[in-house]
Each structure stands twice: as C-alpha cells, then as structure tokens.
Design a protein around this motif. Structure first.
Motif, PDB file in Angstrom:
ATOM      1  N   PRO A  99       2.927   8.165  -9.746  1.00 56.12           N
ATOM      2  CA  PRO A  99       3.142   9.611  -9.648  1.00 56.12           C
ATOM      3  C   PRO A  99       2.641  10.236  -8.357  1.00 56.12           C
ATOM      4  N   PHE A 100       1.701   9.590  -7.696  1.00 57.31           N
ATOM      5  CA  PHE A 100       1.178  10.140  -6.437  1.00 57.31           C
ATOM      6  C   PHE A 100       2.242  10.176  -5.345  1.00 57.31           C
ATOM      7  N   LEU A 101       3.329   9.428  -5.535  1.00 57.76           N
ATOM      8  CA  LEU A 101       4.378   9.377  -4.515  1.00 57.76           C
ATOM      9  C   LEU A 101       5.231  10.647  -4.455  1.00 57.76           C
ATOM     10  N   ILE A 102       5.067  11.568  -5.430  1.00 56.99           N
ATOM     11  CA  ILE A 102       5.882  12.778  -5.423  1.00 56.99           C
ATOM     12  C   ILE A 102       5.668  13.573  -4.141  1.00 56.99           C
ATOM     13  N   LYS A 103       4.441  13.602  -3.637  1.00 49.43           N
ATOM     14  CA  LYS A 103       4.166  14.323  -2.389  1.00 49.43           C
ATOM     15  C   LYS A 103       4.893  13.690  -1.211  1.00 49.43           C
ATOM     16  N   ASN A 104       5.000  12.393  -1.233  1.00 49.65           N
ATOM     17  CA  ASN A 104       5.724  11.702  -0.161  1.00 49.65           C
ATOM     18  C   ASN A 104       7.221  11.983  -0.240  1.00 49.65           C
ATOM     19  N   LEU A 105       7.739  12.047  -1.469  1.00 51.69           N
ATOM     20  CA  LEU A 105       9.151  12.409  -1.641  1.00 51.69           C
ATOM     21  C   LEU A 105       9.393  13.820  -1.108  1.00 51.69           C
ATOM     22  N   GLU A 121      11.767   6.836   3.245  1.00 51.66           N
ATOM     23  CA  GLU A 121      12.694   6.707   4.376  1.00 51.66           C
ATOM     24  C   GLU A 121      13.582   5.486   4.178  1.00 51.66           C
ATOM     25  N   VAL A 122      12.975   4.410   3.723  1.00 45.99           N
ATOM     26  CA  VAL A 122      13.747   3.184   3.465  1.00 45.99           C
ATOM     27  C   VAL A 122      14.745   3.413   2.327  1.00 45.99           C
ATOM     28  N   VAL A 123      14.339   4.162   1.303  1.00 46.83           N
ATOM     29  CA  VAL A 123      15.219   4.455   0.177  1.00 46.83           C
ATOM     30  C   VAL A 123      16.423   5.281   0.635  1.00 46.83           C
ATOM     31  N   PHE A 124      16.165   6.283   1.467  1.00 48.54           N
ATOM     32  CA  PHE A 124      17.232   7.211   1.853  1.00 48.54           C
ATOM     33  C   PHE A 124      18.126   6.665   2.962  1.00 48.54           C
ATOM     34  N   VAL A 125      17.544   6.068   3.991  1.00 53.58           N
ATOM     35  CA  VAL A 125      18.359   5.688   5.156  1.00 53.58           C
ATOM     36  C   VAL A 125      18.385   4.190   5.434  1.00 53.58           C
ATOM     37  N   GLY A 126      17.672   3.403   4.644  1.00 50.43           N
ATOM     38  CA  GLY A 126      17.745   1.957   4.801  1.00 50.43           C
ATOM     39  C   GLY A 126      16.690   1.357   5.691  1.00 50.43           C
ATOM     40  N   GLY A 127      15.844   2.174   6.289  1.00 49.69           N
ATOM     41  CA  GLY A 127      14.794   1.680   7.172  1.00 49.69           C
ATOM     42  C   GLY A 127      13.904   2.818   7.617  1.00 49.69           C
ATOM     43  N   ASN A 183       0.833  -1.204   0.000  1.00 48.97           N
ATOM     44  CA  ASN A 183       0.000   0.000   0.000  1.00 48.97           C
ATOM     45  C   ASN A 183       0.875   1.265   0.000  1.00 48.97           C
ATOM     46  N   PHE A 184       1.365   1.631  -1.172  1.00 50.21           N
ATOM     47  CA  PHE A 184       2.246   2.796  -1.275  1.00 50.21           C
ATOM     48  C   PHE A 184       1.491   4.105  -1.049  1.00 50.21           C
ATOM     49  N   SER A 185       0.239   4.147  -1.401  1.00 50.93           N
ATOM     50  CA  SER A 185      -0.522   5.377  -1.218  1.00 50.93           C
ATOM     51  C   SER A 185      -0.672   5.719   0.257  1.00 50.93           C
ATOM     52  N   ARG A 186      -0.622   4.719   1.099  1.00 50.99           N
ATOM     53  CA  ARG A 186      -0.768   4.950   2.538  1.00 50.99           C
ATOM     54  C   ARG A 186       0.580   5.135   3.229  1.00 50.99           C
ATOM     55  N   TYR A 187       1.594   4.448   2.730  1.00 53.17           N
ATOM     56  CA  TYR A 187       2.897   4.450   3.413  1.00 53.17           C
ATOM     57  C   TYR A 187       4.019   5.006   2.522  1.00 53.17           C
ATOM     58  N   GLY A 188       3.682   5.999   1.712  1.00 54.59           N
ATOM     59  CA  GLY A 188       4.670   6.576   0.806  1.00 54.59           C
ATOM     60  C   GLY A 188       5.856   7.194   1.525  1.00 54.59           C
TER      61      GLY A 188
END
Length: 413
Positions: free
Chosen positions: A120-126, A69-75, A59-64
């Motif tokens: 594309p909705f993940l841009i806000k999370n980024l 955070e996982v991408v940047f710091v590993g967890g 569920n990426f829309s909920r936990y974007g």
C-alpha cells in the motif's frame, strides 16, 4: 482474476528468455532493468509478473516511482521528463504499448490494484508518476493520451486503493495544456470511459472530491469557455447527461446571484420600481424561466420576514404585512394566469411544509387577491382543478368560504 489475455493487445511477440535469480539492485537503473526482466521472463503475463514481484526482494519502498514508470512506459524515464532513458532494458507490455481500448488496459489497472493491496505504500509513488505524466501530456502522442485517459477512468472505476481525485484533476489545469485543447480532449475521453460503468452521480462525486464539480469550463481553452461551447462539445461527444448537469449548476449559480441581489435590496429598503427594474434585467441576462422567477420571489420575501418563535398570531401578522408590502413586486412578474397559478402552488407548498404557515393559506390567498396579484378566475381554477396534491384537501376546505364569496359576487354582477 486472471491477466493472461493482456499480452494479446500489446505490440511485439512473446520473448522467451532463461529465468534467473535477480539480485536486489542498489540504483534506479538496475532496479528498472530487474523489473523489465521480470516482465520479459513471464512474457507479459501479469498474473505471473505479480507473483514474481511479490516473491522478489527488490526495494520497492526506495524505487517506487521507477516501478510505475516501467509499468506505464516499459522502462525508466529520464529524471524530470517522460523521455525514456537511452540506456537500460525495456519491455513491450506497458500501458502505453497496449491498444487504446478498455479490454486492453483494464488488466494493468487490476494488476496495479493487486500490487497496491500487498504494498500500500506504493500509492504515493503512483500519484507521483501520474502527476508527472498528466502535467506533461503535450509530450505524448494523441493515442497515448487516450490510453492514459482510459487508464485513469478505469483506475477510479475500480476504486484503485487510495488514489485521490485531486492527483488527476489539478495537474491538468496547466495553462499551456488547457490553451492547446489537450486537457479538454483528455477529460472528454476520461468522462466517456468512466460513465460506461458508473452513474453521473458517481462522476459528480468524483469531481467534488477533486474540487472540480463547479469547474467544468476550466477544462476548456479560454476562447471556448462558455456554456454554449460546453453544451455543443459534450453533446457532440455523446455526453448529454453532463450537459444537463452543467445547465442545472449554472441555473443554481444564477438563482443564487439573483436571490442575493433581491435580498440585499429588500434589506436596504430600496424603492420597489428600482427593485423591479434590477430583477428584470438580471432575469433577462440569465435567461431565467418566468416560473422560476415567481418561485424565487416568494422564497426571498418569506425569508425576509422576521419570524417569532412560537407566537402564531405575530407570525401571521408578519407574513400578511410582507405580502401587502411587496404585492407590487409580485404583481410586476405575475403577468399571466399561468404565473398566477404558479404563485398559488408555491404558497400552497410552503404552507404545507412550514408549520407556522399551515393555517395562513386562505388569508394569504385573500390578501394576494385584494392586492390585485391574483385574479378571481385563477383562484377558482386552482380551487376546482388544481393539480398540486400537497395539503390540497385541507387547503381547499379552508378556502371554501372565500371561494363561496367570490362565486356569489360573480352571480350578483
């Protein structure tokens, strides 16, 4: 685009684990663990990770936010901080685990770009995660801040889908971060990386979108917030083009201020000696080049004329009246033959570019001579050797009768 070389720059070794089906988690901690497991199952191969993410039912829309955070710091990080959660899985292939080099970080940028194209909705999370990290730069190690700066520069270089510049620049302006010099260090690394593959105009465009094109000094601690400090710092860092840009901007600001003061005093019909004194002081304070002063004076004087729409005779009379009225002001600043010649060039250019003044060139020059603003030698020098090509042939011809008169008068003497 292949990303398999990314793991060569990250610390740790490939972790071989048994691949398994991952059930869709119902909380951020489980979601984080699931993303980490995808990283581990694929040994940091971003191409394979992207495919696994695309085929998952997470569920990426909920936990974007958690995903980035996982991408940047590993967890996952603790709520409201950049500190890692004490519990939960982690992987060694994050942006901050990479070497502080373009080659190491670019694959992560391209991986995120690919993910954003599909989600594309993940841009806000980024945006959320980057804003949080940038506002908390003081809690990162210096080398980690450099990695974030490189990532940010590459994100804009690659035109990461929809990432607005204000997301980056505005969070940096926290007083405590600026005061400690952290922001200056970050933005310097950002500029250096961005300009490796982009032009200065591209960078200025980016700063404009981030509403920072006039605010380079805002990145400096208050004690170092001066043009001299800016020039010294960016020159030392190999960013001479940025120094030149800032000097140009400062010149434009000072020019605007002097023109505004002069225009106000002219409209208020202040005494000419008072205007001369005021302008000279502003010019001195701004360290304004004398040639630019001559150009500015002429512009302001002509802008103050009340022009008539199509009445050429009225326009001619208005322009010549203005020259006569303010000849004393022009004379105060035309203190050498070089500056007198610059005034002729300025008049020539405006008469060439402005239709209503086209036929006025010889009359203006004659009036400036009569008012002792221009010397005979300067006029003759322009006539014989002038270098400004704009309308020169026609203006020389128009001025011939007056020049002939000057030469005859000189022979008689």
């Amino acid at each position: 685009m292949q990303f398999t070389f990314f793991c060569n720059y990250c610390r740790g070794t490939r972790i071989k684990t048994r691949k398994r089906n991952i059930a869709a988690p119902l909380d951020p901690a489980s979601f984080s663990d699931a993303i980490v497991q995808i990283y581990l199952d694929n040994g940091g191969d971003l191409e394979l990770i992207a495919k696994s993410i695309e085929s998952s039912d997470l569920n990426f829309s909920r936990y974007g936010d958690t995903f980035f955070e996982v991408v940047f710091v590993g967890g996952r990080t603790q709520p409201g901080t950049i500190k890692p959660e004490e519990e939960g899985d982690r992987h060694p292939y994050s942006v901050l685990d990479c070497a502080a080099q373009r080659e190491a970080i670019l694959p992560s940028v391209l991986y995120i770009q690919k993910t954003l194209r599909r989600k594309p909705f993940l841009i806000k999370n980024l945006e959320n995660v980057m804003r949080k990290f940038l506002q908390s730069l003081e809690f990162f190690e210096e080398n980690e801040r450099k990695k974030l700066a490189i990532f940010t520069a590459l994100a804009f270089s690659q035109k990461l889908s929809g990432l607005p510049p204000e997301t980056v620049f505005q969070p940096l302006l926290k007083d405590n971060l600026v005061a400690k010099g952290i922001v200056l260090s970050f933005i310097t690394e950002f500029f250096k990386e961005y300009l490796k593959e982009n032009s200065l105009d591209d960078l200025i465009g980016l700063l404009k979108k981030g509403k920072m094109e006039d605010g380079l000094l805002d990145f400096f601690p208050s004690a170092k917030r001066s043009s001299e400090a800016l020039s010294e710092h960016f020159t030392k860092e190999g960013l001479a083009s940025l120094v030149e840009y800032n000097e140009k901007k400062m010149f434009e600001v000072k020019l605007k201020e002097i023109k505004s003061t002069l225009t106000t005093m002219i409209n208020d019909e202040a005494e000419i000696p008072e205007i001369i004194e005021t302008v000279k002081q502003q010019v001195k304070d701004a360290k304004f080049p004398d040639i630019e002063v001559i150009r500015m004076l002429w512009d302001v004087l002509m802008e103050a004329v009340q022009w008539s729409g199509k009445n050429q005779q009225q326009n001619s009379n208005s322009a010549l009246r203005q020259v006569k009225a303010w000849a004393e002001l022009l004379n105060a600043f035309c203190t050498s033959g070089r500056l007198e010649l610059e005034l002729i060039y300025k008049v020539q250019t405006q008469c060439y570019e402005d239709a209503k003044l086209m036929k006025l060139f010889p009359e203006i020059i004659r009036t400036l001579y009569d008012q002792d603003v221009l010397a005979e030698d300067t006029i003759l020098l322009w006539f014989r050797k002038g270098s400004n090509p704009k309308g020169r042939q026609s203006f020389v011809k128009a001025l011939e009768p007056f020049v002939k008169w000057l030469e005859e008068a000189e022979e008689e003497e």
